[in-house]
Design an enzyme around this catalytic site. Structure first.
Site, PDB file in Angstrom:
ATOM      1  N   GLN A  23       6.282  -5.077 -18.254  1.00  0.00           N
ATOM      2  CA  GLN A  23       4.980  -4.779 -19.288  1.00  0.00           C
ATOM      3  C   GLN A  23       5.316  -4.868 -20.650  1.00  0.00           C
ATOM      4  OE1 GLN A  23       3.947  -1.581 -16.377  1.00  0.00           O
ATOM      5  NE2 GLN A  23       2.010  -2.176 -17.106  1.00  0.00           N
ATOM      6  N   ARG A  80      11.290   7.125 -19.639  1.00  0.00           N
ATOM      7  CA  ARG A  80      11.310   6.331 -18.485  1.00  0.00           C
ATOM      8  C   ARG A  80      11.048   4.878 -18.668  1.00  0.00           C
ATOM      9  NH1 ARG A  80       7.091   5.682 -13.936  1.00  0.00           N
ATOM     10  NH2 ARG A  80       8.386   4.378 -12.237  1.00  0.00           N
ATOM     11  N   HIS A 124      10.476  -2.014 -10.718  1.00  0.00           N
ATOM     12  CA  HIS A 124       9.209  -1.818 -10.980  1.00  0.00           C
ATOM     13  C   HIS A 124       8.257  -3.128 -10.873  1.00  0.00           C
ATOM     14  CE1 HIS A 124       6.346   1.109 -13.373  1.00  0.00           C
ATOM     15  NE2 HIS A 124       5.530   0.119 -13.055  1.00  0.00           N
ATOM     16  N   GLU A 169       6.213   2.987  -6.958  1.00  0.00           N
ATOM     17  CA  GLU A 169       4.815   2.751  -6.239  1.00  0.00           C
ATOM     18  C   GLU A 169       4.998   1.518  -5.303  1.00  0.00           C
ATOM     19  OE1 GLU A 169       1.772   2.161  -8.926  1.00  0.00           O
ATOM     20  OE2 GLU A 169       1.784   4.342  -9.781  1.00  0.00           O
ATOM     21  N   ASN A 288       3.243   9.671  -9.318  1.00  0.00           N
ATOM     22  CA  ASN A 288       2.606   9.070 -10.455  1.00  0.00           C
ATOM     23  C   ASN A 288       0.930   9.072  -9.910  1.00  0.00           C
ATOM     24  OD1 ASN A 288       4.901   7.812 -11.193  1.00  0.00           O
ATOM     25  ND2 ASN A 288       4.302   5.692 -10.580  1.00  0.00           N
ATOM     26  N   TYR A 290      -3.208   9.091 -11.056  1.00  0.00           N
ATOM     27  CA  TYR A 290      -4.269   8.262 -11.923  1.00  0.00           C
ATOM     28  C   TYR A 290      -5.776   8.882 -11.689  1.00  0.00           C
ATOM     29  CZ  TYR A 290      -0.857   5.602 -14.172  1.00  0.00           C
ATOM     30  OH  TYR A 290       0.350   5.309 -14.915  1.00  0.00           O
ATOM     31  N   GLU A 350       4.331   9.425 -13.879  1.00  0.00           N
ATOM     32  CA  GLU A 350       3.367   8.891 -14.779  1.00  0.00           C
ATOM     33  C   GLU A 350       1.906   9.346 -14.742  1.00  0.00           C
ATOM     34  OE1 GLU A 350       2.487   4.475 -13.530  1.00  0.00           O
ATOM     35  OE2 GLU A 350       4.719   4.083 -13.428  1.00  0.00           O
ATOM     36  N   TRP A 397       2.296   7.948 -19.124  1.00  0.00           N
ATOM     37  CA  TRP A 397       2.114   6.426 -18.909  1.00  0.00           C
ATOM     38  C   TRP A 397       1.046   6.155 -20.046  1.00  0.00           C
ATOM     39  CZ3 TRP A 397       4.956   2.744 -16.837  1.00  0.00           C
ATOM     40  CH2 TRP A 397       4.479   1.541 -17.042  1.00  0.00           C
TER      41      TRP A 397
HETATM   42  C1  PNW Z   1       0.779   2.067 -11.981  1.00  0.00           C
HETATM   43  N1  PNW Z   1      -4.517   1.343  -8.323  1.00  0.00           N
HETATM   44  O1  PNW Z   1      -0.015   0.995 -11.400  1.00  0.00           O
HETATM   45  C2  PNW Z   1       2.052   1.323 -12.446  1.00  0.00           C
HETATM   46  O2  PNW Z   1       3.215   2.263 -12.152  1.00  0.00           O
HETATM   47  C3  PNW Z   1       2.081   0.905 -13.957  1.00  0.00           C
HETATM   48  O3  PNW Z   1       2.995   0.026 -13.957  1.00  0.00           O
HETATM   49  C4  PNW Z   1       0.691   0.740 -14.640  1.00  0.00           C
HETATM   50  O4  PNW Z   1       0.652   0.105 -15.823  1.00  0.00           O
HETATM   51  C5  PNW Z   1      -0.070   2.030 -14.342  1.00  0.00           C
HETATM   52  O5  PNW Z   1       0.005   2.482 -13.219  1.00  0.00           O
HETATM   53  C6  PNW Z   1      -1.514   1.735 -14.780  1.00  0.00           C
HETATM   54  O6  PNW Z   1      -2.165   0.962 -13.954  1.00  0.00           O
HETATM   55  C7  PNW Z   1      -1.055   1.083 -10.805  1.00  0.00           C
HETATM   56  O7  PNW Z   1      -5.283   0.247  -8.464  1.00  0.00           O
HETATM   57  C8  PNW Z   1      -1.947  -0.013 -10.535  1.00  0.00           C
HETATM   58  O8  PNW Z   1      -4.840   2.686  -7.754  1.00  0.00           O
HETATM   59  C9  PNW Z   1      -3.006   0.024  -9.702  1.00  0.00           C
HETATM   60  C10 PNW Z   1      -3.253   1.222  -9.205  1.00  0.00           C
HETATM   61  C11 PNW Z   1      -2.754   2.391  -9.363  1.00  0.00           C
HETATM   62  C12 PNW Z   1      -1.319   2.419 -10.084  1.00  0.00           C
END
Ligand code: PNW
Length: 441
Positions: A23, A80, A124, A169, A288, A290, A350, A397
């Protein structure tokens, strides 16, 4: 911002930022690097929304000194990053490419000289293309190749990397890479992708042994978690929620922490002894997070037993992901409830968000939404600590706006804005906010 200051965190809490090799690095052909599945995927028309690739990305390969200086200015205690397997072993096996290891050695030494702990992720998602051509993660041998690669890296850096993370992940790599084909290698196997789970877990377990033989530093894995919010109140909806929870949140963590695969999910090809290899003791669990996921029962004709439903009533990021800080607290306390004493200390490896950040007329980048996002998620971590969960670190992140996989350059997650035409870095207001937070501690 008018919110109260964040409450104190435990002494020794690790404050960091995260990135990954494909990335940010660019330098796709530099110094003997070979192609990975992401080079192949990004160069396939139609796979990336803006048609971009990671050939140059943030050009971190050539600008790493500037990026370490940005971290020094931020005052973080840890960084990281991930090591590109095809830089170290362009063919996916055999002896190391010394120039590839040289790059990471310079980076690690720069970090240490600046007082920043290097935290290295070994995988990764950028599998060397020759390994994919031989079957990739569907093929058991890839696990053994990964342990050999881990050995090569640890032989060079084992005395200086402060925390190893084997895989990033594995769930997302299995589901988006091999289940639905949104990520590299672009396979559409749905539930036939389960061997990818088992072989990644086996790779992890074998790599833990390889790392411990060369390095006394702690070892972790970074999993993606998404608390399930059941939508709809039929028995079928609740069953769908449990099925999705087993898939996303337990498929990897249950075997890692000694519980074996969740009932009803048994990947083909599991051999005697594999579960013992996979359950090798972990020093840290990387989390991680989100957003949570809304789930209800699927329509009759769906190939999946559940359906993902957007969660209403929350602010949303530029990714259209809902902002739900409480989800992080509930995730952390839920892990403690489920795994009890088997749960190692957690580091949030993250946490972050994408917004459409752009410089204003004076060239400054204001991202108050990101500040609010991080503030909320750190309060959630603090609440989990108060509830008895041992959380010992938090990594934003990301340090830099970067190449966001299938979204190309369209999603900006950085504390630092990057002009992708020139490579120019501009710290955002969230950078100053995080600096003030970190340096006050
Ligand atoms: C993570 N989803 O990816 C990765 O570890 C990173 O490389 C990435 O840039 C970051 O989160 C932001 O996207 C994901 O669809 C990609 O749930 C997709 C998902 C979750 C995490």
């Amino acid at each position: 911002m008018t919110t109260a200051p964040l409450p104190p965190f435990p002494a020794g809490f690790r404050w960091g930022v995260s990135t990954s090799a494909y990335q940010i690095e660019g330098g796709a052909d530099a110094d003997g690097r070979g192609p990975s599945i992401w080079d192949t995927f990004a160069h396939t028309p139609g796979r990336i929304v803006d048609g971009s690739t990671g050939d140059v990305a943030c050009d971190h390969y050539h600008r790493h000194a500037e990026d370490v200086a940005l971290m020094a200015g931020l005052g973080v205690s840890a960084y990281r990053f991930s090591i590109s397997w095809p830089r170290v072993q362009p063919g996916g096996g055999g002896p190391a490419n010394p120039a590839g290891l040289d790059f990471y050695e310079r980076l690690v030494d720069d970090l240490l000289a600046t007082g920043i702990d290097p935290v290295a992720t070994l995988f990764h998602w950028d599998l060397p293309q020759p390994l994919e051509d031989a079957g990739g993660w569907l093929h058991r041998d890839t696990a053994g190749r990964f342990a050999e690669y881990a050995d090569l890296v640890a032989a060079r850096l084992g005395d200086r990397v402060k925390l190893w993370i084997t895989l990033n992940e594995p769930f997302i790599h299995m589901s988006l890479g091999h289940g639905t084909g949104v990520h590299a290698p672009g396979r559409f196997l749905l539930f036939d992708a389960f061997p990818v789970a088992h072989h990644q877990l086996l790779a992890h377990g074998l790599a833990v042994a390889a790392l411990r033989a060369r390095s006394s530093s702690p070892v972790a894995i970074a999993n993606n978690y998404s608390p399930v919010v059941p939508r709809g109140d039929t028995d079928a909806d609740r069953a769908a929620g449990l099925a999705y929870d087993a898939l996303h949140n337990r498929l990897f963590t249950d075997p890692l922490l000694g519980l074996g695969y969740p009932p009803g999910i048994a990947p083909a090809g599991v051999r005697d002894g594999d579960l013992d290899v996979i359950a090798a003791p972990l020093d840290v669990l990387g989390v991680n997070y989100y957003n949570p996921t809304g789930i209800r029962a699927a329509e009759e004709d769906s190939p999946l037993p559940f359906e993902l439903v957007p969660l209403e009533g929350h602010p949303r990021t530029a990714f259209d992901w809902p902002v739900v800080p409480d989800g992080l607290r509930d995730l952390l306390t839920g892990l403690k409830e489920r795994y009890g004493d088997a749960l190692p200390p957690i580091q949030v490896t993250e946490s972050g968000c994408a917004y459409d950040d752009a410089p204003d007329a004076e060239g400054r980048v204001h991202d108050p939404e990101r500040i609010a996002y991080l503030d909320g998620h750190l309060r959630a971590v603090r609440e989990a600590i108060d509830a008895g969960v041992d959380v010992t670190g938090y990594f934003v992140w990301s340090l830099l706006d970067n190449w966001e996989w299938a979204e190309g350059f369209t999603k900006r997650f950085g504390l630092v804005h990057v002009d992708f035409a020139t490579g120019a870095r501009t710290p955002k207001s969230s950078y100053a906010w995080y600096r003030d937070l970190v340096t006050r501690r």
